[in-house]
Design an enzyme around this catalytic site. Sequence first.
Site: not given
Length: 331
Positions: A108, A318
């Site tokens: 990320r 998620r």
Amino acid sequence: MPVNLSGQSYLRLLDFSTDQIEYLLKLSKNFKDLKRTGTPHRYLEGKNIVLLFQKTSTRTRCAFEVGAMDLGMGVTYLDPGSSQMGKKESIEDTARVLGRFYDGIEFRGFAQSDVEELAAKAGVPVWNGLTDMWHPTQMLADALTVQENFNYDIKGLKFVFFGDLKNNMGRSLMVMCAKLGMNFVGCGPKDCWMDDELIKTCEAIAAENGCTVKCTEDVKEAATDADVIYTDVWVSMGEPDEVWAQRIEQLQPYRVTTQIMDMAKPTAIFLHCLPAFHDTNTTTGEDIAKRFGVTEMEVEDAVFESKQSKVFDEAENRMHTIKAVMYATLQ
């Protein structure tokens, strides 16, 4: 034809077919059912993954950690200060080291080229938890949430995104809709539209799947008869503080309000990938209120807290969809 994603990286939805995406969504639903019934599913016991974060996050980190542990895997989290990647060690060398320790790598961060280089050099699946260009794990959570609210029959729905269309969410949502047969409408100032090349690419994909892609500055045209209304923060993590004034001026007309929701269908839902600035109960929200007199940014609190808002279902999803991605690529 059976879908086999074993050994593949998950970097952007453009790289996956409609059949592959639908397979991941079905797998996500199955994992959600297993989780909710308390059924053990430690299918990847003995494997280990590493979470490599340049940008901090709540949902992404927790979804990967809980999902991996549910699947029986070990997890190492490297925050922005815990890795030498890009400072004392190149991305290529980091990839070659981590690929020898771990069975999968989550990244990320900022540049899409970084996650692509990791995937090229690591020798194990790499998953994109967010870059400046794409947010593919969020897309599966969004799609699953839409499916759940429309009896898993989403083809032909009108899906509208309000705000900065050129950010990673606007770009990714347009691809998702084109791949899954939903009619995408991006609504925001023309200066904030995504690039023409991506629009043309998505128009061609949409034509194959019986749907359309459109960008407009007209709020009423976009919101009328919408099935899904979506928005995102006006300033993304890592952008300079100076852009707030410009974005507030540009995007205030595109705030999701109760009036906008009233233009949509009565069955319409509201989505947001979170965090959302719908009040002043954060340091950023409080600061913006003091500096610019804006107490609600991309979405009104009344919309965020309404029955139409499915943002916390979306956040939970998620975990289930990330679990599906890890399982599908590591089995």
